[in-house]
Design an enzyme around this catalytic site. Structure first.
Site, PDB file in Angstrom:
ATOM      1  CE  LYS A 278      -3.977  -1.860   2.560  1.00  0.00           C
ATOM      2  NZ  LYS A 278      -5.054  -1.629   1.667  1.00  0.00           N
ATOM      3  CD  GLU A 350      -5.559  -8.036   3.482  1.00  0.00           C
ATOM      4  OE1 GLU A 350      -5.361  -7.423   2.399  1.00  0.00           O
ATOM      5  OE2 GLU A 350      -6.347  -7.394   4.385  1.00  0.00           O
ATOM      6  NE  ARG A 352     -10.977  -9.947  -1.855  1.00  0.00           N
ATOM      7  CZ  ARG A 352     -11.220  -8.843  -2.946  1.00  0.00           C
ATOM      8  NH1 ARG A 352     -11.488  -9.168  -4.115  1.00  0.00           N
ATOM      9  NH2 ARG A 352     -11.186  -7.522  -2.432  1.00  0.00           N
TER      10      ARG A 352
HETATM   11  N1  BES Z   1      -7.979  -3.526   4.431  1.00  0.00           N
HETATM   12  C1  BES Z   1      -8.414  -3.205   3.110  1.00  0.00           C
HETATM   13  C2  BES Z   1      -9.504  -2.262   2.829  1.00  0.00           C
HETATM   14  C3  BES Z   1      -9.649  -1.216   3.605  1.00  0.00           C
HETATM   15  C4  BES Z   1      -9.149   0.055   2.824  1.00  0.00           C
HETATM   16  C5  BES Z   1     -10.251  -1.008   4.726  1.00  0.00           C
HETATM   17  C6  BES Z   1      -9.165   1.042   3.380  1.00  0.00           C
HETATM   18  C7  BES Z   1     -10.367   0.161   5.390  1.00  0.00           C
HETATM   19  C8  BES Z   1      -9.763   1.378   4.715  1.00  0.00           C
HETATM   20  C9  BES Z   1      -8.458  -4.422   2.268  1.00  0.00           C
HETATM   21  O1  BES Z   1      -7.617  -5.483   2.761  1.00  0.00           O
HETATM   22  C10 BES Z   1      -7.675  -4.117   1.012  1.00  0.00           C
HETATM   23  O2  BES Z   1      -6.379  -3.647   0.914  1.00  0.00           O
HETATM   24  N2  BES Z   1      -8.577  -4.107  -0.066  1.00  0.00           N
HETATM   25  C11 BES Z   1      -8.247  -3.643  -1.497  1.00  0.00           C
HETATM   26  C12 BES Z   1      -8.710  -4.795  -2.308  1.00  0.00           C
HETATM   27  C13 BES Z   1      -8.473  -4.652  -3.795  1.00  0.00           C
HETATM   28  C14 BES Z   1      -6.815  -4.877  -3.773  1.00  0.00           C
HETATM   29  C15 BES Z   1      -8.932  -5.407  -4.810  1.00  0.00           C
HETATM   30  C16 BES Z   1      -9.002  -2.338  -1.710  1.00  0.00           C
HETATM   31  O3  BES Z   1     -10.045  -2.063  -1.357  1.00  0.00           O
HETATM   32  O4  BES Z   1      -8.152  -1.496  -2.275  1.00  0.00           O
HETATM   33 ZN    ZN Z   2      -7.256  -5.622   4.598  1.00  0.00          ZN
HETATM   34 MN    MN Z   3      -5.506  -5.289   2.001  1.00  0.00          MN
END
Ligand code: BES
Ligand code: ZN
Ligand code: MN
Length: 499
Positions: A278, A350, A352
């Site tokens: 990230k 991750e 899911r």
């Molecule tokens: N934990 C994150 C989702 C999240 C992002 C929660 C910001 C709260 C605030 C999750 O694991 C994630 O990174 N999701 C990605 C999925 C994508 C790579 C398909 C997302 O939502 O960008």
């Molecule tokens: Zn996450």
């Molecule tokens: Mn994530």
């Protein structure tokens, strides 16, 4: 803060501050407010008539009584228009007034609750007052060492009830305290930094919950998970030096043969994104990626303390998601606990994966319902904002029961469509599924992915990515961890037993 329910009349009570909640369009004072006004020779009426206090939502006025009644101050708080009153406004008003009194360094307050304030059941009104008061006063101070003497705390809240209403008020106060205690636990778990709140510490906290009657806790470690072939969860954990844990909390409030409700909570103690790392901005907030798991743990605790007459299982897959030489990688294929294979296209998807193994594991209980709670997708925040929970699922009845509970608690849900066509987007060329369907509708494709691992049981997925973490203060939710879903799940479970 200690809360006492006392018999008596507010105008006779010795207190640092008595609280009176008043409507905006109230022409004349009634009930306790009228009695106090009379005892104070029209002090409140004068205040209102001169326009100092109008009663608009969360407006607060503090008036000295100068000995006219035993209480030192009268604190007026606005409820807004009577025609627009609801439980959420009551929670907000009481959180705001308590926060204000705390800022004045007042340690104790008293109120009596007008049980005819709105058409809701009396116990719900009392519950809203107490939850609002407690939840708004939350502060996470564990790591503050400098200036601790400046931390202000409310010590006592006295609720004065007339004789015949005493038992209704007392039992509702007790319930509200238990529920708010659950929200505090969730907020504490989430607020703790990820170097402290590791998967093993989460498991330890679950063990503490299981000291209660009728609650047991089992914890699977890496070796056990390997044996059981929970390879989706293990894949996510492979980049981290922290040991993963699969936490199983079981509460039995009903007969052994009664099928349970299974709650599944995402327990990502830190989500760096892994190899698909990230951006640095706000990555610190990803310590809150275990908010679903925290909510499930807290809900089990609350259910046990409320002695709800049903069986509930809490499953919390807990791990970090880290990049390293041993980390799982884009292109890898994992064989999940269910036997289905998953092609990894993005290691940041991750949540899911760990939920896939937990949802498949849930089948062994032959549950009446499965509800998973997860900070699953950033897209859910883009679609619904910071306040709403995204809801997707396969069972209309379960969805409507959750929606009903949501409207009572103010932890609102909004449904997104889980149509068959979305499954096209998560088909893999070489495995059964891929773990990301790309940017389009990614809250929905995430849920579509989860659905592949749920057996033939009523299931609902709650995406709490928006409301789990608050960037700014929100009425009774101070900035930071909200503890969202604890009150929602509890209300749902309480309603389950009323059938
Ligand atoms: N934990 C994150 C989702 C999240 C992002 C929660 C910001 C709260 C605030 C999750 O694991 C994630 O990174 N999701 C990605 C999925 C994508 C790579 C398909 C997302 O939502 O960008
Ligand atoms: Zn996450
Ligand atoms: Mn994530």
């Amino acid at each position: 803060m200690k809360i006492f329910v006392k018999k008596g009349k507010l105008q006779d009570i010795k207190s640092q501050a008595v609280i009176l909640a008043l409507f905006q369009d109230q022409k004349e004072l009634t009930g306790t407010a009228l009695l106090i006004d009379q005892a104070c020779k029209g002090l409140i009426t004068e205040f209102i008539n001169n326009g100092d206090f109008t009663g608009k939502p969360s407006q607060i006025s503090v008036i000295y009584t100068r000995g006219a009644i035993p209480a030192q101050r009268i604190t007026l708080v606005g409820l807004g228009k009577k025609s627009e009153i609801n439980l959420e406004k009551i929670r907000t008003a009481f959180s705001k007034v308590m926060q204000h009194l705390r800022s004045l360094n007042i340690k104790e307050a008293a109120t009596s609750i007008d049980l005819n304030m709105l058409s809701e059941k009396e116990d719900k009104i009392v519950q809203a007052v107490v939850e609002g008061a407690i939840l708004g006063l939350y502060q996470y101070t564990a790591y503050k060492t400098v200036g601790r003497e400046d931390i202000r705390e409310m010590e006592q809240f006295n609720i004065i009830a007339e004789g015949e209403k005493y038992s209704v008020v007392e039992s509702a106060v007790k319930i509200a305290r238990i529920i708010a205690g659950g929200v505090y636990l969730a907020r504490d778990l989430i607020s703790a930094p990820s170097n402290e709140m590791t998967p093993s510490v989460m498991a330890q906290k679950a063990g503490e919950i299981a000291r209660r009657k009728n609650v047991t806790c089992k914890v699977l470690d890496r070796a056990k998970m390997k044996k059981m072939e929970m390879n989706a969860l293990l894949g996510v954990a492979s980049g981290s030096n922290e040991e993963p844990r699969f936490i199983i909390l079981e509460y039995s409030g009903s007969s052994k043969s009664a099928a349970p409700v299974v709650l599944v909570g995402k327990g990502l103690t830190f989500d760096s994104g892994g190899i698909s790392i990230k951006p640095a901005e706000k990555m610190d907030e990803m310590k809150s990626d275990m908010s679903g798991g925290a909510a499930v743990m807290a809900t089990i605790m609350v259910a046990a303390d409320l002695r709800l007459p049903l069986n509930i299982i809490g499953l919390i897959p807990a791990t970090e998601n880290m990049p390293s030489g041993t980390a799982y990688k884009p292109g890898d294929i994992l064989k999940s606990y269910s036997g289905k294979t998953i092609e990894i296209v993005n290691t940041d998807a991750e949540g899911r994966l760990i939920l896939a193994d937990a949802l498949a594991y849930a089948s062994k209980y032959k549950p009446v319902a499965i509800i998973d709670v997860a900070t699953l997708t950033g897209a859910c925040i883009i679609a619904l904002g910071d306040d709403l929970i995204g809801m997707l699922g396969t069972d209309e009845k379960l969805k409507s029961e959750i929606n009903k509970a949501a409207r009572t608690t103010g932890e609102f849900v909004w449904e997104l469509p889980l149509w068959e066509s979305y499954s096209e987007l998560i088909k893999s060329d070489i495995a059964d599924y891929k773990n990301s369907g790309g940017r389009a509708a990614s809250t929905i494709t995430a849920a579509a992915f989860l659905s592949k691992f749920v057996g033939d049981f009523p299931w609902v997925h709650l995406d709490i990515a928006g409301p789990a973490w608050c960037g700014k203060d929100k009425s009774y939710i101070p900035k930071g961890a909200s503890g969202v879903a604890v009150r929602l799940l509890t209300e749902y479970l309480r309603n389950c037993t009323h059938k």
